[in-house]
Design a protein around this motif. Structure first.
Motif, short mmCIF file in Angstrom:
data_model
loop_
_atom_site.label_atom_id
_atom_site.label_comp_id
_atom_site.label_asym_id
_atom_site.label_seq_id
_atom_site.Cartn_x
_atom_site.Cartn_y
_atom_site.Cartn_z
N PRO A 97 39.82 -34.48 40.30
CA PRO A 97 39.40 -33.47 39.33
C PRO A 97 40.39 -32.31 39.27
O PRO A 97 41.13 -32.06 40.20
N LEU A 98 40.34 -31.63 38.15
CA LEU A 98 41.19 -30.47 37.89
C LEU A 98 40.25 -29.28 37.66
O LEU A 98 39.26 -29.41 36.95
N VAL A 99 40.56 -28.17 38.27
CA VAL A 99 39.75 -26.96 38.12
C VAL A 99 40.64 -25.85 37.58
O VAL A 99 41.71 -25.59 38.14
N ALA A 100 40.21 -25.21 36.50
CA ALA A 100 40.95 -24.09 35.91
C ALA A 100 40.04 -22.87 35.83
O ALA A 100 38.86 -23.00 35.46
N ALA A 101 40.57 -21.73 36.19
CA ALA A 101 39.84 -20.47 36.09
C ALA A 101 40.40 -19.69 34.90
O ALA A 101 41.62 -19.52 34.79
N LEU A 102 39.51 -19.25 34.03
CA LEU A 102 39.91 -18.55 32.81
C LEU A 102 39.24 -17.19 32.74
O LEU A 102 38.10 -17.02 33.17
N LEU A 103 39.94 -16.23 32.17
CA LEU A 103 39.34 -14.94 31.88
C LEU A 103 38.33 -15.12 30.75
O LEU A 103 38.38 -16.13 30.03
N PRO A 104 37.41 -14.18 30.54
CA PRO A 104 36.42 -14.32 29.47
C PRO A 104 37.02 -14.52 28.08
O PRO A 104 36.39 -15.11 27.21
N ASP A 105 38.28 -14.10 27.88
CA ASP A 105 38.92 -14.31 26.58
C ASP A 105 39.63 -15.66 26.49
O ASP A 105 40.25 -15.97 25.48
N GLY A 106 39.54 -16.47 27.55
CA GLY A 106 40.10 -17.81 27.53
C GLY A 106 41.47 -17.97 28.16
O GLY A 106 41.97 -19.08 28.31
N ARG A 107 42.09 -16.86 28.57
CA ARG A 107 43.41 -16.97 29.20
C ARG A 107 43.26 -17.47 30.64
O ARG A 107 42.46 -16.94 31.40
N PRO A 108 44.03 -18.50 31.03
CA PRO A 108 43.93 -19.03 32.40
C PRO A 108 44.60 -18.10 33.41
O PRO A 108 45.59 -17.44 33.10
N TYR A 109 44.03 -18.05 34.61
CA TYR A 109 44.68 -17.30 35.69
C TYR A 109 44.87 -18.13 36.95
O TYR A 109 45.55 -17.69 37.88
N ALA A 110 44.29 -19.32 37.02
CA ALA A 110 44.51 -20.20 38.17
C ALA A 110 44.16 -21.62 37.76
O ALA A 110 43.30 -21.84 36.90
N VAL A 111 44.85 -22.58 38.38
CA VAL A 111 44.57 -23.98 38.10
C VAL A 111 44.93 -24.80 39.34
O VAL A 111 45.88 -24.48 40.04
N ARG A 112 44.13 -25.81 39.60
CA ARG A 112 44.37 -26.70 40.75
C ARG A 112 43.96 -28.10 40.35
O ARG A 112 42.90 -28.30 39.76
N ALA A 113 44.78 -29.08 40.65
CA ALA A 113 44.53 -30.46 40.24
C ALA A 113 44.58 -31.41 41.43
O ALA A 113 45.19 -31.12 42.44
N GLY A 114 43.91 -32.54 41.25
CA GLY A 114 43.97 -33.61 42.24
C GLY A 114 43.35 -33.27 43.56
O GLY A 114 43.84 -33.66 44.61
N LEU A 115 42.25 -32.54 43.54
CA LEU A 115 41.60 -32.13 44.79
C LEU A 115 41.05 -33.34 45.53
O LEU A 115 40.52 -34.27 44.94
N THR A 116 41.17 -33.30 46.83
CA THR A 116 40.67 -34.38 47.68
C THR A 116 39.69 -33.81 48.68
O THR A 116 39.53 -32.60 48.81
N GLY A 117 39.04 -34.69 49.42
CA GLY A 117 38.14 -34.25 50.47
C GLY A 117 38.84 -33.38 51.51
O GLY A 117 38.28 -32.44 52.03
N GLU A 118 40.11 -33.68 51.76
CA GLU A 118 40.89 -32.87 52.71
C GLU A 118 41.05 -31.44 52.20
O GLU A 118 40.96 -30.49 52.96
N ASP A 119 41.26 -31.29 50.87
CA ASP A 119 41.37 -29.96 50.29
C ASP A 119 40.09 -29.18 50.47
O ASP A 119 40.09 -27.96 50.57
N ARG A 120 38.98 -29.89 50.51
CA ARG A 120 37.67 -29.27 50.57
C ARG A 120 37.21 -29.07 52.01
O ARG A 120 36.10 -28.64 52.25
N GLY A 121 38.04 -29.40 52.97
CA GLY A 121 37.67 -29.22 54.38
C GLY A 121 36.88 -30.37 54.95
O GLY A 121 36.24 -30.24 55.98
N GLU A 122 36.87 -31.52 54.27
CA GLU A 122 36.12 -32.68 54.77
C GLU A 122 36.97 -33.49 55.72
O GLU A 122 38.14 -33.54 55.64
#
Length: 122
Positions: A97-122
């Motif tokens: 999965p890909l996660v993007a964080a956007l300001l209320p006006d739609g401008r992105p300020y962070a993005v992360r792709a290809g998350l795995t269980g290791e990224d999540r601390g599993e």
């Protein structure tokens, strides 16, 4: 971003659909938008959808602090292209999965792709 991304994926299936109401709510509530872009064929994406049921406190926090949106990459190839390109440019990552964080006006300020269980601390 890793902690936030894991919490978004733990927020469960009660996420809004992409569209103008998302940004209207974000502006009204002065909250950022978190977009979870996934692929139904992605085993990690399907697994993450069920995680929200096991993490009610994370889901509550994420729904309180963000306007959450889940996007199927096949239903919105325009958004898939936009956020996948941003992920490669910003973090040199791709995948789902890909996660993007956007300001209320739609401008992105962070993005992360290809998350795995290791990224999540599993």
């Amino acid at each position: 971003m890793l902690v936030i991304a894991a919490m978004v994926m733990a927020a469960g299936p009660a996420l809004a659909a992409w569209g103008p109401p998302v940004f209207e709510e974000a502006r009204r509530a002065n909250r950022p938008v978190m977009v979870v872009l996934g692929d139904p064929a992605c085993a990690r994406c399907r697994l993450d959808e069920g995680d929200g049921l096991a993490e009610p406190r994370a889901a509550e926090l994420m729904h309180r602090e963000f306007v959450l949106v889940r996007v199927d990459r096949h239903e919105r190839p325009d958004l898939d292209d936009l956020f996948s390109t941003a992920a490669v440019w910003v973090s040199h990552e791709s995948g789902y999965p890909l996660v993007a964080a956007l300001l209320p006006d739609g401008r992105p300020y962070a993005v992360r792709a290809g998350l795995t269980g290791e990224d999540r601390g599993e």
